[in-house]
Design a protein around this motif. Structure first.
Motif, mmCIF file in Angstrom:
data_model
loop_
_atom_site.group_PDB
_atom_site.id
_atom_site.type_symbol
_atom_site.label_atom_id
_atom_site.label_comp_id
_atom_site.label_asym_id
_atom_site.label_seq_id
_atom_site.Cartn_x
_atom_site.Cartn_y
_atom_site.Cartn_z
ATOM 1 N N ALA A 123 0.827 -1.206 0.000
ATOM 2 C CA ALA A 123 0.000 0.000 0.000
ATOM 3 C C ALA A 123 0.862 1.257 0.000
ATOM 4 O O ALA A 123 0.558 2.242 -0.685
ATOM 5 C CB ALA A 123 -0.935 -0.015 1.210
ATOM 6 N N LEU A 124 1.972 1.250 0.770
ATOM 7 C CA LEU A 124 2.876 2.400 0.792
ATOM 8 C C LEU A 124 3.564 2.594 -0.560
ATOM 9 O O LEU A 124 3.792 3.726 -1.005
ATOM 10 C CB LEU A 124 3.921 2.220 1.897
ATOM 11 N N ALA A 125 3.885 1.473 -1.211
ATOM 12 C CA ALA A 125 4.540 1.569 -2.514
ATOM 13 C C ALA A 125 3.640 2.253 -3.536
ATOM 14 O O ALA A 125 4.114 3.034 -4.382
ATOM 15 C CB ALA A 125 4.936 0.173 -2.992
ATOM 16 N N LEU A 126 2.336 1.974 -3.466
ATOM 17 C CA LEU A 126 1.397 2.603 -4.398
ATOM 18 C C LEU A 126 1.289 4.106 -4.161
ATOM 19 O O LEU A 126 0.977 4.866 -5.095
ATOM 20 C CB LEU A 126 0.018 1.960 -4.262
ATOM 21 N N ARG A 157 -8.262 -10.278 0.517
ATOM 22 C CA ARG A 157 -7.088 -9.454 0.224
ATOM 23 C C ARG A 157 -7.465 -8.155 -0.487
ATOM 24 O O ARG A 157 -6.969 -7.076 -0.151
ATOM 25 C CB ARG A 157 -6.108 -10.258 -0.623
ATOM 26 N N LYS A 158 -8.331 -8.240 -1.519
ATOM 27 C CA LYS A 158 -8.703 -7.056 -2.281
ATOM 28 C C LYS A 158 -9.411 -6.027 -1.412
ATOM 29 O O LYS A 158 -9.100 -4.828 -1.442
ATOM 30 C CB LYS A 158 -9.606 -7.468 -3.457
ATOM 31 N N GLN A 159 -10.352 -6.497 -0.593
ATOM 32 C CA GLN A 159 -11.083 -5.568 0.268
ATOM 33 C C GLN A 159 -10.145 -4.922 1.292
ATOM 34 O O GLN A 159 -10.240 -3.721 1.567
ATOM 35 C CB GLN A 159 -12.223 -6.310 0.977
ATOM 36 N N PHE A 160 -9.213 -5.714 1.846
ATOM 37 C CA PHE A 160 -8.293 -5.164 2.840
ATOM 38 C C PHE A 160 -7.345 -4.154 2.193
ATOM 39 O O PHE A 160 -7.032 -3.119 2.796
ATOM 40 C CB PHE A 160 -7.504 -6.290 3.501
ATOM 41 N N SER A 161 -6.891 -4.429 0.979
ATOM 42 C CA SER A 161 -6.002 -3.492 0.297
ATOM 43 C C SER A 161 -6.725 -2.179 -0.012
ATOM 44 O O SER A 161 -6.123 -1.098 0.060
ATOM 45 C CB SER A 161 -5.463 -4.121 -0.993
ATOM 46 N N VAL A 162 -8.026 -2.259 -0.335
ATOM 47 C CA VAL A 162 -8.811 -1.042 -0.576
ATOM 48 C C VAL A 162 -8.933 -0.237 0.716
ATOM 49 O O VAL A 162 -8.829 1.000 0.708
ATOM 50 C CB VAL A 162 -10.207 -1.411 -1.129
ATOM 51 N N ILE A 163 -9.145 -0.932 1.829
ATOM 52 C CA ILE A 163 -9.229 -0.246 3.128
ATOM 53 C C ILE A 163 -7.927 0.475 3.435
ATOM 54 O O ILE A 163 -7.904 1.657 3.809
ATOM 55 C CB ILE A 163 -9.574 -1.257 4.243
ATOM 56 N N ASP A 165 -5.494 1.409 1.364
ATOM 57 C CA ASP A 165 -5.213 2.480 0.406
ATOM 58 C C ASP A 165 -6.021 3.729 0.723
ATOM 59 O O ASP A 165 -5.493 4.852 0.672
ATOM 60 C CB ASP A 165 -5.516 1.985 -1.010
ATOM 61 N N ASN A 166 -7.277 3.578 1.062
ATOM 62 C CA ASN A 166 -8.118 4.742 1.366
ATOM 63 C C ASN A 166 -7.686 5.430 2.650
ATOM 64 O O ASN A 166 -7.684 6.664 2.724
ATOM 65 C CB ASN A 166 -9.582 4.312 1.472
ATOM 66 N N LEU A 167 -7.303 4.655 3.671
ATOM 67 C CA LEU A 167 -6.844 5.274 4.917
ATOM 68 C C LEU A 167 -5.511 5.991 4.715
ATOM 69 O O LEU A 167 -5.292 7.082 5.268
ATOM 70 C CB LEU A 167 -6.717 4.205 6.011
ATOM 71 N N LEU A 168 -4.605 5.385 3.935
ATOM 72 C CA LEU A 168 -3.322 6.038 3.671
ATOM 73 C C LEU A 168 -3.501 7.301 2.842
ATOM 74 O O LEU A 168 -2.895 8.348 3.129
ATOM 75 C CB LEU A 168 -2.383 5.061 2.950
ATOM 76 N N SER A 169 -4.331 7.209 1.798
ATOM 77 C CA SER A 169 -4.557 8.395 0.964
ATOM 78 C C SER A 169 -5.204 9.514 1.774
ATOM 79 O O SER A 169 -4.894 10.695 1.583
ATOM 80 C CB SER A 169 -5.427 8.037 -0.239
#
Length: 498
Positions: free
Chosen positions: A343-346, A371-377, A379-383
């Motif tokens: 997620a940080l790399a993105l 995995r997909k749902q967790f990665s979306v979570i 990414d949105n929190l990091l953004s």
């Protein structure tokens, strides 16, 4: 046992019927035990009352016999010495009284030894009578009379001793009866676990279908509308299940219509928007002629708005895809550290553009999740954290396990959020105040998506924020089925770079 309860749970009676049956089956043995104990106590009470009266009567009879015998002995002695007829008449009167006491009072005792003693006592009195009445007064020997009365006293003493034995036997009988009743009442306490077992069975019969219904409702709450709702149980349970099934089918139809509408409207908007964007770019690049400064500024505003509208349409499509209940249902074991690194790399370019520092304190743990749902979570929190962080600020990421539940917090050093807005920021399209130079432009759907996905994953999210200096905002998510891989943690302070 479970199969037996399951078979009984298919009983089609109403909850009211089951409740009345359960109450009746629980109360019946208790009432029976209560009535039986009351009956036994009543018998013991009657036995005790009878024994007390018998003892009192026996003591009184012994007293009367001793008193009559004493008078009989005195009158007979006086008659032998004084030879007066009046003394003989008094002797005979006491003799009749003594006979009455013996014949009327002792006949109720069905005791062989007592009967033998009474017979011996009566015979001895007859001997005294024959001596007093058949022998001339001047020939009666006082010592001989006294010897007879001594023998009579000995028999009377034996009667008294045997009366005491009868009293002791009755006392022991009462004690034995009391002990038997005590044992019976203690045994009747065994009814309590039986009634508890019966109560437990009916509690299971009533609550089991309710728990099944609760599971179906939670599934609806998580947005799963595909599986039909069927529950076996009482009439009321079936009515609720039928109502839920009707609601599920309607929600499923509405969800499909919503997804279809968003897909179609987004597609229809993207086609003319692409043409508008292409034309705007041509005008902005002076491809159709030189623009003055005012025209260039207006064209730039149109170009920025078109880009924002395109981003909004794409976010809306992502929102529709992510929340589609027909997809992304499979769970797998994922490594939390790897997911955070990905997620940080993105978001590396965005982090470097604002010169942010990322501090990580992350336990080595795994998580069973989609995995997909967790990665979306993530990414949105990091953004969101990058968007509201000031330049050269710090973003802190922490992760740990509590009772097999993941606790993941992401903290930024932004201006903070008022507590009155904690619920509002999860509303769709809501956007808080952001930095003017923020590299991330959003549609206001990020936190809405996060909350929706966490609900579907049986998780939750909380907010902690302070608008006073030093201001901060922390989002903490909780997800079940987490496992610590090792006691070590990855703790570092880094400034990502390209």
């Amino acid at each position: 046992m479970k199969d037996w309860v399951k078979k009984i749970s298919l009983f089609r009676g109403s909850i009211k019927t089951l409740t009345l049956m359960g109450f009746g089956l629980v109360a019946l043995p208790l009432v029976f035990a209560l009535l039986y104990s009351a009956n036994q106590v009543n018998k013991l009470s009657q036995q005790g009352t009878s024994a007390i009266f018998n003892v009192a009567e026996l003591v009184e009879v012994n007293r009367q016999i001793s008193q009559a015998q004493s008078r009989l002995e005195r009158f007979s002695g006086q008659y032998v010495v004084l030879k007066e007829q009046e003394l003989l008449n008094q002797y005979l009167a006491q003799r009749v009284l003594l006979d009455t006491v013996i014949t009327q009072e002792f006949k109720q005792y069905n005791d062989i030894q007592m009967s033998e003693l009474i017979a011996a006592y009566t015979n001895k009195i007859i001997e005294i009578d024959q001596l007093i009445q058949s022998t001339p007064a001047n020939l009666i020997n006082l010592n001989q009379v006294q010897d007879h009365f001594k023998a009579l006293s000995q028999i009377n003493q034996k009667i008294s001793l045997h009366s005491n034995q009868i009293i002791n036997q009755q006392a022991k009988g009462m004690e034995s009866s009391a002990n038997e009743i005590k044992k019976t009442m203690l045994l009747s306490l065994l009814i309590i676990p039986i009634t508890l077992l019966i109560a437990g069975v009916f509690i299971v019969l009533i609550t089991r279908p309710l728990k099944v219904l609760l599971g179906k409702i939670k599934r609806l709450e998580q947005g799963s509308f595909q599986l039909p709702i069927t529950v076996d149980g009482s009439a009321e349970i079936k009515e609720i299940a039928d109502a839920l099934e009707l609601m599920r089918s309607r929600l499923h139809i509405l969800e499909l219509q919503k997804s279809s509408f968003i897909r179609h409207i987004s597609h229809e908007l993207k086609t003319p928007l692409a043409a508008i964007r292409e034309g705007t770019e041509l005008i902005y690049d002076n491809s159709v002629g030189e623009l003055n400064n005012d025209q260039q500024e207006i064209t730039n505003i149109i170009r920025t708005s078109v880009s924002r509208l395109q981003q909004l349409i794409e976010d809306l499509l992502d929102f529709n895809i992510v929340l589609d209940s027909t997809s992304l249902q499979d769970a797998e074991v994922i490594n939390l550290n790897k997911e955070i690194e990905d997620a940080l790399a993105l978001r590396l370019l965005d982090v470097n553009r604002k010169q942010l520092t990322v501090s990580k304190d992350i336990a080595q743990l795994s998580l069973q999740c989609n995995r997909k749902q967790f990665s979306v979570i993530l990414d949105n929190l990091l953004s969101n954290a990058i968007k509201f962080s000031p330049d050269k600020g710090t973003i802190t990421i922490k992760a740990w396990v509590e009772y097999q539940t993941l606790q993941l917090s992401i903290t930024d050093q932004g201006v903070g959020i008022a507590s009155s807005l904690f619920d509002k920021i999860f509303d769709a399209f809501y956007q808080g105040a952001t930095e003017h130079n923020s590299p991330i432009k959003s549609s206001g759907l990020g936190l809405t998506i996060v909350k929706e996905l966490l609900m579907r994953l049986n998780g939750s999210i909380s907010i902690d924020s302070d608008m006073n200096s030093p201001s901060f905002t922390t989002f903490t998510i909780s997800l079940p089925k987490a496992k610590l891989l090792s006691p070590t943690t990855t703790s570092m302070l880094e400034k990502p770079s390209l």
